[in-house]
Design an enzyme around this catalytic site. Structure first.
Site, mmCIF file in Angstrom:
data_model
loop_
_atom_site.group_PDB
_atom_site.id
_atom_site.type_symbol
_atom_site.label_atom_id
_atom_site.label_comp_id
_atom_site.label_asym_id
_atom_site.label_seq_id
_atom_site.Cartn_x
_atom_site.Cartn_y
_atom_site.Cartn_z
ATOM 1 N N HIS A 306 39.319 3.364 66.350
ATOM 2 C CA HIS A 306 39.440 4.848 66.788
ATOM 3 C C HIS A 306 37.981 4.656 67.872
ATOM 4 C CE1 HIS A 306 37.168 8.706 67.016
ATOM 5 N NE2 HIS A 306 38.246 9.105 66.131
ATOM 6 N N ASP A 364 43.611 9.621 60.304
ATOM 7 C CA ASP A 364 45.489 10.026 59.809
ATOM 8 C C ASP A 364 45.786 8.901 59.078
ATOM 9 O OD1 ASP A 364 44.543 10.458 63.386
ATOM 10 O OD2 ASP A 364 45.183 11.692 61.993
HETATM 11 C C1 SDX Z 1 42.655 11.008 66.003
HETATM 12 O O1 SDX Z 1 39.836 10.798 69.689
HETATM 13 C C2 SDX Z 1 39.463 11.549 69.024
HETATM 14 O O2 SDX Z 1 38.527 11.717 68.174
HETATM 15 C C3 SDX Z 1 40.674 11.121 67.853
HETATM 16 C C4 SDX Z 1 40.974 12.062 66.481
HETATM 17 C C5 SDX Z 1 39.794 13.190 66.534
HETATM 18 O O3 SDX Z 1 40.261 14.015 65.423
HETATM 19 O O4 SDX Z 1 41.011 14.449 67.642
HETATM 20 O O5 SDX Z 1 39.443 11.565 65.819
HETATM 21 C C6 SDX Z 1 41.983 11.645 66.171
HETATM 22 O O6 SDX Z 1 43.446 11.449 67.051
HETATM 23 C C7 SDX Z 1 42.269 9.408 65.436
HETATM 24 C C8 SDX Z 1 42.842 8.265 66.079
HETATM 25 C C9 SDX Z 1 44.677 8.203 65.859
HETATM 26 N N1 SDX Z 1 45.119 7.159 66.379
HETATM 27 C C10 SDX Z 1 45.206 5.985 65.505
HETATM 28 O O7 SDX Z 1 45.423 5.704 64.405
HETATM 29 C C11 SDX Z 1 47.359 5.086 66.318
HETATM 30 C C12 SDX Z 1 46.045 3.663 66.424
HETATM 31 N N2 SDX Z 1 45.088 3.162 67.013
HETATM 32 C C13 SDX Z 1 45.276 3.009 67.961
HETATM 33 O O8 SDX Z 1 45.865 3.373 68.944
HETATM 34 C C14 SDX Z 1 43.469 2.955 68.594
HETATM 35 O O9 SDX Z 1 42.198 2.761 67.973
HETATM 36 C C15 SDX Z 1 42.863 4.236 69.425
HETATM 37 C C16 SDX Z 1 43.643 4.903 70.399
HETATM 38 C C17 SDX Z 1 42.487 5.106 68.361
HETATM 39 C C18 SDX Z 1 41.559 3.799 70.112
HETATM 40 O O10 SDX Z 1 41.496 2.624 70.949
HETATM 41 P P1 SDX Z 1 40.699 2.167 72.171
HETATM 42 O O11 SDX Z 1 39.338 2.296 71.379
HETATM 43 O O12 SDX Z 1 41.246 2.428 73.207
HETATM 44 O O13 SDX Z 1 40.444 0.698 71.488
HETATM 45 P P2 SDX Z 1 41.421 -0.232 72.361
HETATM 46 O O14 SDX Z 1 42.899 0.171 72.133
HETATM 47 O O15 SDX Z 1 41.070 -0.701 73.464
HETATM 48 O O16 SDX Z 1 41.249 -1.381 71.148
HETATM 49 C C19 SDX Z 1 40.213 -2.172 70.417
HETATM 50 C C20 SDX Z 1 41.270 -3.820 70.187
HETATM 51 C C21 SDX Z 1 42.232 -4.061 71.270
HETATM 52 O O17 SDX Z 1 42.405 -5.674 70.837
HETATM 53 P P3 SDX Z 1 42.071 -6.721 71.999
HETATM 54 O O18 SDX Z 1 43.040 -6.268 73.126
HETATM 55 O O19 SDX Z 1 40.333 -6.049 72.492
HETATM 56 O O20 SDX Z 1 42.400 -8.115 71.205
HETATM 57 O O21 SDX Z 1 41.555 -3.656 69.270
HETATM 58 C C22 SDX Z 1 42.833 -3.139 68.695
HETATM 59 C C23 SDX Z 1 43.431 -3.704 70.745
HETATM 60 O O22 SDX Z 1 44.295 -4.123 70.712
HETATM 61 N N3 SDX Z 1 43.675 -2.277 67.880
HETATM 62 C C24 SDX Z 1 44.085 -2.525 67.084
HETATM 63 C C25 SDX Z 1 44.533 -0.778 66.603
HETATM 64 N N4 SDX Z 1 43.071 0.182 67.477
HETATM 65 C C26 SDX Z 1 43.222 -0.558 68.465
HETATM 66 N N5 SDX Z 1 44.623 -3.683 66.053
HETATM 67 C C27 SDX Z 1 45.651 -2.952 65.852
HETATM 68 N N6 SDX Z 1 46.025 -1.728 65.136
HETATM 69 C C28 SDX Z 1 45.370 -0.824 65.258
HETATM 70 N N7 SDX Z 1 45.762 0.602 65.540
#
Ligand code: SDX
Length: 430
Positions: A306, A364
């Site tokens: 998140h 989720d």
């Molecule tokens: C919702 O904003 C809100 O409040 C949203 C929400 C709401 O109520 O409105 O809470 C609802 O959208 C919840 C989130 C649902 N999405 C997912 O579950 C999809 C999977 N999650 C990711 O796509 C991700 O975690 C995000 C998009 C939610 C957040 O991404 P960020 O904050 O931009 O973090 P990032 O992509 O920069 O990740 C940081 C690191 C990265 O690795 P490095 O480059 O540092 O090596 O964490 C890794 C990412 O690759 N990473 C994951 C991951 N999420 C982040 N690796 C594996 N699986 C994941 N799910």
């Protein structure tokens, strides 16, 4: 906090940035005068360090895993209130007293029917359309029906639009589902609660009375509450940006629905369940986790991570509780997908790859399992999220529109394209 920050630029220019503190959470430095005084912009794609507005509605502390709606902890609201009380709270800033609740519920209940011609929109869609595509189209079309509540500067119009959206989304979502399975639309029933009425419209048929299961209805109501609002997330920011141009509330909510559809946002519950079904068995979890760690695989742990929560999403904890309640009620305690989800969660919470990146289950991760147990098809999960979030979107939109200082949102950019050049004649182009 020090109320003034001084920014010193390489060319020797300095500018003072006034500081501002809120009730809770990080302070901000006001950079509105930066470009006018220095000719430079701030740069923050993804808004990692940007507060786009002030708001009194929802507060999140990502490190502590705290979520407050108008100051009330989500755990207490989920326990002590129903969704319509939460709607009243988000819209008005205070919980309703008994008389206010009766009046609010009465008004919402009597706005649940849609214009009979609206149902003809569905005929234009293929039966196998994704329900979010249908929802997007039909909600946008509400602006074509409700001309008497489109003046955003009229508080009465804003109030009527809010009621219409909160009341009609369940009907429109249920109609999207019924259309996709070729069953007749079910009209709303005024004798049922908001959540029970939704389940009646989703699962009832004209041929027999729908039997309400209070445990399942309570779970549905809690899912709505947990998804009602969440600060300035992507879809809420879209609604605000759309609203800042003066677009009508139905168009703004349709824009929010479009944004929520993405798998990184509201589409994650559908993606999380598809992920669990794809893994299939606890024995395959290790291989999947290995793929997730391999950036080239493109695999993500859907339902984890998140932008704000760097701790367990408080909604995920409540959703996991609901999951056990629903599966228990339905005699599905040994549900394979639940067992798989819990195994995946356990591994992820102990694995340094996820711990070091502060990737915890979000709302989720469990919501899909609960909805699947309630008989809701995976393709409908994000529609349910949109239904529940409509009150948050319209509350945030109303807060913005009611602010006399509101300005149209118009971000700038760092231009990295070609410098100025003349157009060559086509015969001279390579
Ligand atoms: C919702 O904003 C809100 O409040 C949203 C929400 C709401 O109520 O409105 O809470 C609802 O959208 C919840 C989130 C649902 N999405 C997912 O579950 C999809 C999977 N999650 C990711 O796509 C991700 O975690 C995000 C998009 C939610 C957040 O991404 P960020 O904050 O931009 O973090 P990032 O992509 O920069 O990740 C940081 C690191 C990265 O690795 P490095 O480059 O540092 O090596 O964490 C890794 C990412 O690759 N990473 C994951 C991951 N999420 C982040 N690796 C594996 N699986 C994941 N799910």
């Amino acid at each position: 906090m020090d109320k003034i920050a001084t920014l010193k630029l390489p060319d020797g220019k300095t500018i003072e940035l006034p500081g501002m503190s809120g009730t809770l959470g990080p302070d901000v430095y006001d950079v509105r005068s930066l470009y006018g005084k220095t000719g430079v912009f701030t740069y923050d794609p993804g808004f990692m360090s940007t507060a786009a507005c002030t708001s009194d509605i929802t507060y999140i502390d990502g490190d502590a895993g705290i979520l407050l709606y108008r100051g009330y902890p989500i755990e207490q609201l989920a326990e002590k209130c129903d969704y319509l009380e939460v709607c009243y709270l988000l819209l008005n800033g205070e919980l309703p007293n008994k008389a206010q609740k009766v009046d609010f519920d009465f008004t919402v209940t009597r706005h649940t029917m849609v214009h009979e011609q609206l149902s003809r929109f569905y005929q234009g869609f293929r039966r196998d359309s994704h329900p979010m595509a249908v929802l997007l189209g039909v909600v946008g079309a509400m602006a074509a029906f409700y001309h008497d509540s489109l003046d955003i500067n009229n508080p009465e119009h804003r109030k009527v639009s809010a009621f219409r959206l909160i009341a009609k989304l369940p009907t429109i979502v249920a109609m999207s589902y019924k259309y996709s399975i070729g069953q007749p639309f079910m009209y709303p029933r005024n004798d049922l609660s908001y959540a029970a009425n939704f389940m009646h419209m989703m699962f009832g048929v004209p041929a027999e009375d729908y039997k309400v299961n209070p445990v399942l209805v309570r779970a549905m109501d809690r899912i709505f509450t947990l998804h009602a609002d969440h600060e300035q997330n992507a879809s809420t920011s879209t609604v605000r940006l759309s609203g800042s141009s003066g677009a009508n509330p139905f168009a703004c909510i349709a824009a929010g629905i479009a944004t929520l559809w993405g798998p990184a946002h509201g589409g994650a519950n559908e993606a999380a369940l598809n992920m669990l079904e794809e893994i299939g068995d606890v024995s395959k979890v290790g291989a999947f986790i290995k793929d997730v760690k391999d950036k080239n695989s493109g695999a993500k742990l859907m339902g984890f991570g998140h932008r704000v929560y760097k701790n367990y999403d408080p909604r995920a904890k409540l959703m996991r509780e609901t999951c056990h309640e629903v599966l228990g009620e339905l005699g599905l305690k040994n549900d394979k997908i639940l067992a798989l989800a819990m195994a995946l969660e356990k591994i992820a919470l102990e694995d340094d790859y996820f711990v070091s990146r502060k990737l915890y289950p979000n709302v989720d991760f469990y919501s899909g399992i609960v909805q699947r147990a309630l008989g809701i098809p995976v393709s409908m999960f994000t529609c349910i999220f949109a239904l529940a979030r409509t009150v948050g979107w319209i509350s945030q939109w109303t807060e913005m529109i009611s602010d006399p200082g509101m300005k149209i949102g118009r971000p700038r950019q760092l231009y990295t394209g070609a410098g100025r050049r003349d157009v060559p004649a086509i015969i001279n182009r390579s």
